[in-house]
Design an enzyme around this catalytic site. Structure first.
Site, PDB file in Angstrom:
ATOM      1  N   ASP A  28      56.525  53.540  54.561  1.00  0.00           N
ATOM      2  CA  ASP A  28      57.141  53.940  53.292  1.00  0.00           C
ATOM      3  C   ASP A  28      58.469  54.586  53.647  1.00  0.00           C
ATOM      4  O   ASP A  28      58.515  55.668  54.220  1.00  0.00           O
ATOM      5  CB  ASP A  28      56.236  54.947  52.558  1.00  0.00           C
ATOM      6  CG  ASP A  28      56.742  55.251  51.156  1.00  0.00           C
ATOM      7  OD1 ASP A  28      57.984  55.280  50.961  1.00  0.00           O
ATOM      8  OD2 ASP A  28      55.914  55.472  50.261  1.00  0.00           O
ATOM      9  N   HIS A  63      43.167  42.431  37.289  1.00  0.00           N
ATOM     10  CA  HIS A  63      43.955  43.658  37.120  1.00  0.00           C
ATOM     11  C   HIS A  63      43.071  44.810  36.609  1.00  0.00           C
ATOM     12  O   HIS A  63      43.286  45.350  35.532  1.00  0.00           O
ATOM     13  CB  HIS A  63      45.137  43.405  36.169  1.00  0.00           C
ATOM     14  CG  HIS A  63      46.244  44.405  36.351  1.00  0.00           C
ATOM     15  ND1 HIS A  63      47.566  44.093  36.192  1.00  0.00           N
ATOM     16  CD2 HIS A  63      46.236  45.736  36.679  1.00  0.00           C
ATOM     17  CE1 HIS A  63      48.316  45.166  36.407  1.00  0.00           C
ATOM     18  NE2 HIS A  63      47.524  46.172  36.705  1.00  0.00           N
ATOM     19  N   ASP A 110      44.064  42.028  43.064  1.00  0.00           N
ATOM     20  CA  ASP A 110      43.787  42.498  41.697  1.00  0.00           C
ATOM     21  C   ASP A 110      44.933  42.132  40.763  1.00  0.00           C
ATOM     22  O   ASP A 110      44.800  42.229  39.548  1.00  0.00           O
ATOM     23  CB  ASP A 110      43.610  44.031  41.736  1.00  0.00           C
ATOM     24  CG  ASP A 110      43.254  44.613  40.373  1.00  0.00           C
ATOM     25  OD1 ASP A 110      42.372  44.035  39.703  1.00  0.00           O
ATOM     26  OD2 ASP A 110      43.864  45.632  39.967  1.00  0.00           O
ATOM     27  N   GLU A 150      50.263  37.028  34.926  1.00  0.00           N
ATOM     28  CA  GLU A 150      48.911  37.450  34.532  1.00  0.00           C
ATOM     29  C   GLU A 150      48.621  37.023  33.103  1.00  0.00           C
ATOM     30  O   GLU A 150      49.448  37.308  32.221  1.00  0.00           O
ATOM     31  CB  GLU A 150      48.779  38.964  34.682  1.00  0.00           C
ATOM     32  CG  GLU A 150      48.840  39.371  36.151  1.00  0.00           C
ATOM     33  CD  GLU A 150      48.628  40.870  36.389  1.00  0.00           C
ATOM     34  OE1 GLU A 150      48.481  41.624  35.406  1.00  0.00           O
ATOM     35  OE2 GLU A 150      48.640  41.271  37.550  1.00  0.00           O
ATOM     36  N   VAL A 160      46.528  45.800  45.253  1.00  0.00           N
ATOM     37  CA  VAL A 160      46.259  46.369  43.916  1.00  0.00           C
ATOM     38  C   VAL A 160      47.564  46.945  43.353  1.00  0.00           C
ATOM     39  O   VAL A 160      47.537  47.776  42.456  1.00  0.00           O
ATOM     40  CB  VAL A 160      45.170  47.472  43.907  1.00  0.00           C
ATOM     41  CG1 VAL A 160      43.787  46.901  44.104  1.00  0.00           C
ATOM     42  CG2 VAL A 160      45.458  48.566  44.904  1.00  0.00           C
ATOM     43  N   ALA A 161      48.719  46.506  43.935  1.00  0.00           N
ATOM     44  CA  ALA A 161      50.005  47.047  43.450  1.00  0.00           C
ATOM     45  C   ALA A 161      50.549  46.132  42.349  1.00  0.00           C
ATOM     46  O   ALA A 161      50.256  46.320  41.161  1.00  0.00           O
ATOM     47  CB  ALA A 161      50.977  47.186  44.603  1.00  0.00           C
ATOM     48  N   ARG A 162      51.301  45.126  42.729  1.00  0.00           N
ATOM     49  CA  ARG A 162      51.821  44.152  41.778  1.00  0.00           C
ATOM     50  C   ARG A 162      51.855  42.786  42.441  1.00  0.00           C
ATOM     51  O   ARG A 162      52.227  42.664  43.624  1.00  0.00           O
ATOM     52  CB  ARG A 162      53.257  44.521  41.346  1.00  0.00           C
ATOM     53  CG  ARG A 162      53.329  45.621  40.310  1.00  0.00           C
ATOM     54  CD  ARG A 162      52.713  45.172  38.970  1.00  0.00           C
ATOM     55  NE  ARG A 162      52.687  46.227  37.978  1.00  0.00           N
ATOM     56  CZ  ARG A 162      51.675  47.073  37.787  1.00  0.00           C
ATOM     57  NH1 ARG A 162      50.586  46.975  38.530  1.00  0.00           N
ATOM     58  NH2 ARG A 162      51.740  47.989  36.846  1.00  0.00           N
TER      59      ARG A 162
END
Ligand SMILES: NC(=O)C1=CN([C@@H]2O[C@H](COP(=O)(O)OP(=O)(O)OC[C@H]3O[C@@H](n4cnc5c(N)ncnc54)[C@H](O)[C@@H]3O)[C@@H](O)[C@H]2O)C=CC1
Ligand SMILES: O=C(O)C(=O)COP(=O)(O)O
Length: 595
Positions: free
Chosen positions: A222, A331, A307, A312, A281-283
């Site tokens: 990060d 999602h 996810d 979507e 599970v972010a985008r």
């Protein structure tokens, strides 16, 4: 030469009431009286009168507790599954809109709102479905609910990680199809494996904590996270390439931005260990989905658990979704009872607060000013807007405002004085009287830039105790002519200066003349030859038509020389009265300014 005020500054509770004969000469008045657009009641964002309930459109399912909170303040319209066209039609009747990730709040939505939409509340974290630039340009605040679903998303990430490693979804489907395939679904262990957390924010940190509990070796990438926060939970921050090269598992937790879009692409899959496993599970958009299918087919990626998807819901025949080594959920990261209740309350509070005109702590497209700073700055915020309003009304028609200098005099260290709010309010004061644009903290800088107005700021550091945040604020407009020549300072700019006295903003300088008039109601500025009887003469004209004079002050260069008289009035004088003031023989020029 600076002119100083005489001791004639006085506060008058009642109108002067001497009577004067009417005259018909009109020339001075036509220059002096300015007609301004209707004033808007939006100190910072928008405030509704007690009887005017705002309307909030809730476009996706929101927890009951949040809806109850909204209903206590607003008319709430819950309309789910609107088409983009239906949303654009409805939005013109709404003051606020609440969405989750399933609604695109596009530029068209802001354009269709006709300026009514003041707040978009995102009941969740990711705001990639909201066109932030368009929101800002339209002065629409965007708030989100950044904390209430953190744990839910982290738990879902761990659920996908473990389910993927042990083929839970595939084995479940197989057994339901009547098979018993114990050899096919041999999994991999997590203990001792390296997990790279990409994006060490709220969710990433919680995933890291949980993964450590499962005995994994956790590293993180990060660029913006502090190393000591990672170290504190036993996580090492590494470069992007090192994370890719060493991880057995990669879990994505960064926002979708232009930088992160398709960050996992052909080139970067090639840097990974063969057989890596990926959780997202972010985008969806942070992965190039075609590249992932190729990486799965070639065995670089052994498994993926997703996810979120670029589109979507994803197409039914999506090769990625149908891939046997891919586990998918629709999602669901934020979808726990607890998270949805929390998110609903968090967003309802933020939206109601914003509609009341408060600054939101979760504002996404406006500076966040802590409540205590706001309380302290309140009278200066009013002063700032009024100085902007006065300064621009002093500009002669035809001279475009291009360059504005704001000077803040304070004994506070520059770091200790947040002037973003003051600058926004000066901008509001400068622009609103001369346009139909609605200016607030969200769009002030954008609007100034769009109109070609450069606002520079300067600090004067004063000696003494910094008890009050500011001593005075000065607004100067350069390279313009003034309809009130005395407002031009020795250095050639229109200059107004103000202070807060006993919590009330005062105008204390016009051009080189020191005056003292409270900035309430409206103001008449007169330049005259200093002589006895002037205050009475002008006061009487106003008193005749019951215009209440609230404050008067005279600043002069020297006795019997030029003086500037500033008169605060509660009511708007008639054109006739203003004309008569202009005709008083000693009055050389005058201007009526609406605050
Ligand atoms: N699947 C779901 O239902 C949910 C998804 N999310 C998504 O998870 C993501 C993270 O959410 P939070 O942790 O709450 O946000 P956050 O803002 O607390 O953390 C995001 C982190 O990503 C880092 N980051 C930014 N650019 C980066 C880059 N190029 N490389 C690596 N790191 C980068 C930031 O510095 C920050 O620390 C968001 O995209 C959010 O939308 C969040 C909740 C539920
Ligand atoms: O908060 C987020 O970023 C999420 O992705 C959750 O999305 P949702 O509110 O469940 O549509």
């Amino acid at each position: 030469m600076a002119a100083s005020p005489t001791s004639l500054s006085l506060r008058k509770p009642s109108p002067l009431s001497l009577s004067w004969k009417n005259t018909t000469h009109f020339s001075a008045l036509s220059r002096a009286a300015v007609s301004l657009p209707r004033r808007r009641q939006n100190p910072i964002f928008i405030v509704f009168a007690m009887d005017a309930k705002p309307t909030v459109l809730v476009a996706e399912k929101l927890g009951e507790a949040g809806l109850d909170l909204l209903k206590g303040f607003a008319n709430v319209d819950c309309s789910y599954n609107l088409s983009p066209e239906e949303l654009c039609t409805k939005i013109s009747l709404c003051d606020a809109l609440i969405v989750r990730s399933g609604t695109k709040v596009s530029r068209e939505v802001f354009e269709s709102s006709g300026g009514r939409l003041k707040v978009v509340g995102r009941a969740g974290v990711g705001i990639d479905n909201v066109d932030l630039a368009a929101a800002t340009e339209h002065g629409c605040l965007v708030v989100n609910a950044p904390t209430a679903n953190t744990v839910a998303a982290a738990e879902h990430g761990i659920a996908l990680l473990t389910a993927m490693a042990r083929n839970v979804a595939q084995a479940d489907a197989s057994i339901k199809a009547g098979k018993w395939q114990r050899n096919k679904y041999v999994g991999v262990s997590l203990v001792g494996k390296t997990l790279a957390v990409m994006g060490f924010g709220k969710v990433g940190t919680e995933v890291a904590r949980r993964a450590k509990g499962l005995g994994m070796h956790v590293i993180a990438h990060d660029p913006y996270a502090p190393a000591d926060r990672a170290r504190a939970i036993g996580v090492e921050l590494v470069s992007f390439d090192e994370a890719l090269a060493t991880a057995d598992f990669i879990s994505l937790h960064m926002p979708l931005t232009p930088t992160t879009s398709k960050i996992l692409n052909d080139e970067n899959f090639a840097k990974m260990k063969k057989g890596v496993r990926i959780v997202n599970v972010a985008r969806g958009g942070v992965i190039d989905e075609e590249a992932l299918v190729k990486a799965l087919d070639s065995g670089i990626v052994a498994q993926a658990a997703l996810d979120v998807f670029t589109v979507e819901p994803p197409p039914k025949d999506s090769r990625l979704v149908q891939h046997e080594n891919v586990t998918v959920t629709p999602h669901l990261g934020a979808s726990t009872m607890e998270a949805q209740e929390g998110v609903a309350i968090e967003i309802a509070e933020a939206v109601v607060g914003a509609l009341k005109g408060e600054l939101a702590a979760t504002a996404v497209n406006a500076p966040m000013v802590p409540a205590e700073v706001l309380t302290e700055l309140k009278p200066y915020v009013v002063l700032a807007e009024k100085l902007g309003r006065l300064a621009v009304q002093l500009v002669a028609g035809g001279s475009g405002v291009k360059s504005v200098k704001v000077t803040y005099a304070s004994a506070r260290a520059p770091d200790d004085l947040d002037t973003r709010l003051l600058r926004a309010m000066i901008t509001k004061g400068l622009i609103e009287p001369i346009s139909s644009v609605f200016v607030n903290l969200v769009n002030a800088d954008f609007t100034a830039k769009q109109r070609g107005i450069r606002i520079s700021e300067e600090r004067i550091l004063l000696d003494g105790s910094p008890e009050s945040p500011l001593e005075f604020i000065q607004v100067q407009i350069a390279n313009v002519e003034s309809k009130f020549a005395s407002a031009i300072s020795d250095s050639g700019e229109i200059k107004v200066e103000g202070r807060v006295k006993d919590g009330v903003p005062h105008l204390t300088k016009v051009g080189s003349f020191e005056v003292d008039v409270s900035l309430e109601g409206s103001i008449i500025l007169c330049r005259q030859v200093d002589q006895p009887g002037m205050i009475g003469t002008v006061g009487s004209i106003l008193g005749e038509e019951n215009v209440n004079v609230s404050f008067m002050s005279v600043g002069r260069i020297a006795p019997r020389k030029q003086a500037v008289m500033a008169i605060g009035v509660d009511e708007q004088p008639s054109k006739e009265s203003l004309k008569r003031i202009g005709e008083v023989p000693a009055v050389e020029e005058f201007v009526y300014l609406k605050l």
